[in-house]
Design an enzyme around this catalytic site. Structure first.
Site, PDB file in Angstrom:
ATOM      1  N   ASN A  13       0.862  -1.181   0.000  1.00 17.30           N
ATOM      2  CA  ASN A  13       0.000   0.000   0.000  1.00 17.30           C
ATOM      3  C   ASN A  13       0.897   1.230   0.000  1.00 17.30           C
ATOM      4  OD1 ASN A  13      -1.900   1.963   0.287  1.00 17.30           O
ATOM      5  ND2 ASN A  13      -2.303   1.557   2.455  1.00 17.30           N
ATOM      6  N   TRP A  14       0.976   1.866  -1.166  1.00 20.69           N
ATOM      7  CA  TRP A  14       1.871   3.023  -1.306  1.00 20.69           C
ATOM      8  C   TRP A  14       1.261   4.308  -0.755  1.00 20.69           C
ATOM      9  CZ3 TRP A  14       3.797   2.230  -7.073  1.00 20.69           C
ATOM     10  CH2 TRP A  14       4.730   1.187  -7.080  1.00 20.69           C
ATOM     11  N   LYS A  15       0.006   4.254  -0.334  1.00 12.23           N
ATOM     12  CA  LYS A  15      -0.662   5.447   0.213  1.00 12.23           C
ATOM     13  C   LYS A  15      -0.470   6.642  -0.747  1.00 12.23           C
ATOM     14  CE  LYS A  15       0.289   3.568   4.739  1.00 12.23           C
ATOM     15  NZ  LYS A  15      -0.224   3.639   6.088  1.00 12.23           N
ATOM     16  N   HIS A  99      -9.878   1.083   3.999  1.00 14.85           N
ATOM     17  CA  HIS A  99      -8.630   1.233   4.758  1.00 14.85           C
ATOM     18  C   HIS A  99      -8.883   2.163   5.950  1.00 14.85           C
ATOM     19  CE1 HIS A  99      -4.540   2.399   5.812  1.00 14.85           C
ATOM     20  NE2 HIS A  99      -4.155   1.272   5.213  1.00 14.85           N
ATOM     21  N   GLU A 101      -7.294   4.533   7.142  1.00 12.92           N
ATOM     22  CA  GLU A 101      -7.061   5.963   6.884  1.00 12.92           C
ATOM     23  C   GLU A 101      -8.249   6.577   6.148  1.00 12.92           C
ATOM     24  OE1 GLU A 101      -3.200   5.469   5.123  1.00 12.92           O
ATOM     25  OE2 GLU A 101      -2.388   4.931   7.087  1.00 12.92           O
ATOM     26  N   GLU A 171      -6.225  -5.186  10.006  1.00  8.46           N
ATOM     27  CA  GLU A 171      -5.211  -4.170  10.292  1.00  8.46           C
ATOM     28  C   GLU A 171      -5.575  -3.463  11.591  1.00  8.46           C
ATOM     29  OE1 GLU A 171      -2.947  -2.961   6.582  1.00  8.46           O
ATOM     30  OE2 GLU A 171      -4.691  -1.656   6.666  1.00  8.46           O
ATOM     31  N   GLY A 177       1.629   1.998  10.760  1.00  9.43           N
ATOM     32  CA  GLY A 177       2.570   3.120  10.694  1.00  9.43           C
ATOM     33  C   GLY A 177       3.194   3.472  12.029  1.00  9.43           C
ATOM     34  N   SER A 217       2.667  -2.461  10.323  1.00 11.78           N
ATOM     35  CA  SER A 217       4.114  -2.458  10.570  1.00 11.78           C
ATOM     36  C   SER A 217       4.803  -3.771  10.210  1.00 11.78           C
ATOM     37  CB  SER A 217       4.404  -2.064  12.027  1.00 11.78           C
ATOM     38  OG  SER A 217       3.945  -0.743  12.274  1.00 11.78           O
ATOM     39  N   GLY A 238       2.424  -1.193   4.360  1.00 13.25           N
ATOM     40  CA  GLY A 238       2.467   0.230   4.028  1.00 13.25           C
ATOM     41  C   GLY A 238       3.898   0.715   3.895  1.00 13.25           C
ATOM     42  N   GLY A 239       4.431   1.312   4.959  1.00 11.31           N
ATOM     43  CA  GLY A 239       5.738   1.962   4.938  1.00 11.31           C
ATOM     44  C   GLY A 239       6.849   1.124   4.306  1.00 11.31           C
TER      45      GLY A 239
END
Ligand code: PEP
Length: 257
Positions: A13-15, A99, A101, A171, A177, A217, A238-239
């Site tokens: 997930n590159w956000k 998601h 976010e 999640e 994150g 994470s 993600g990150g």
């Protein structure tokens, strides 16, 4: 090599990161490292501005491309939105839905998740539906209730005959994150609960075949322990997915679980 019951799915997930040039840089490094792994499906979830570039870049290998959200309607006066028809026209195959976010900052609700899920299935997009509890909910002992409610509303009115492509991502919001991961035991327990809820809402057969990913994470050094227990069928990353070497390492490490 993994002997997992369901084929693993490892999604990046590159956000709201990367320009088209940066996305191409990623694929140029990533494809030779991880583009042909047979043990897992690999999906890149990219911003709408990157989708044509990334679809083109992965065209001759098994990597798939996802949008990070979509509207449930085919078209209309909804400024700024992306429709399932638009995604299909770009040869996008998967879509993230709900998601945390989106839920936290953009008013996504269980009801809109349900509408988007129905639309994705109707249009032949593979939906990756995200669920998970906040820290306060976990600390108040509400995790099971929160997950049951999120899953049951998401699956309300879904035709079991059409739900075969469904993927769920667990999640825990407190792990996204933050560098703080769920223990494999916490994740496995949540996944079992989600699987039981799918059995209730759809069928035991679908519950057994639906992939449930862990997200929060995930890094190269915890991928093997977190993403592939009996009830964990991969990861949403993600990150650590922004760097091609790190994401390729996660894909590789998931094979050793
Ligand atoms: C995510 O964006 O879905 C996610 C799990 O992020 P991170 O891996 O950075 O926690």
């Amino acid at each position: 090599m993994s002997t997992h019951a369901r084929k693993l799915l490892i999604a990046a997930n590159w956000k709201m990161y990367k320009t088209p040039v940066e996305a191409l840089d990623f694929t140029r490094t990533f494809i030779p490292l991880a583009g042909h792994h047979a043990h897992a499906e690999v999906v890149l979830c990219a911003s709408p501005t990157l989708l044509p570039t990334v679809v083109d870049a992965v065209r001759n290998n098994p990597i798939r491309v996802a949008a990070q959200d979509m509207h449930w309607l085919d078209q209309g006066a909804y400024t700024g939105e992306t429709s399932p028809l638009m995604l299909k026209a770009l040869e996008v195959t998967h879509v993230l839905i709900g998601h945390s976010e989106r839920r936290q900052y953009f008013n996504e609700t269980d009801t809109t998740v349900n509408l988007k899920l129905k639309s994705a299935l109707a249009h032949g997009l593979v939906p990756i539906v995200c669920v998970g509890e906040h820290l306060a909910q976990r600390e108040a002992g509400q995790t099971a209730d929160v997950l049951k409610l999120q899953v049951s509303i998401a699956l309300e009115g879904i035709d079991p005959a059409a739900a075969q492509p469904l993927v769920i991502a667990y999640e825990p919001v407190w792990a996204i994150g933050t560098g703080r991961t769920a223990t494999p035991e916490i994740a496995d327990e949540a996944h079992q609960l989600i699987r039981a809820e799918i059995a209730k809402a759809l069928s035991p057969e679908l519950a057994a075949s639906t992939r449930i990913l862990y997200g929060g994470s995930v890094k190269p050094d915890n991928a093997a322990s977190l993403c592939c227990l009996d009830d964990i069928d991969g990861a949403l990353v993600g990150g650590a997915s922004l760097d091609p070497n790190s994401f390729a390492q996660i894909v590789a490490n998931s094979a050793t679980a």
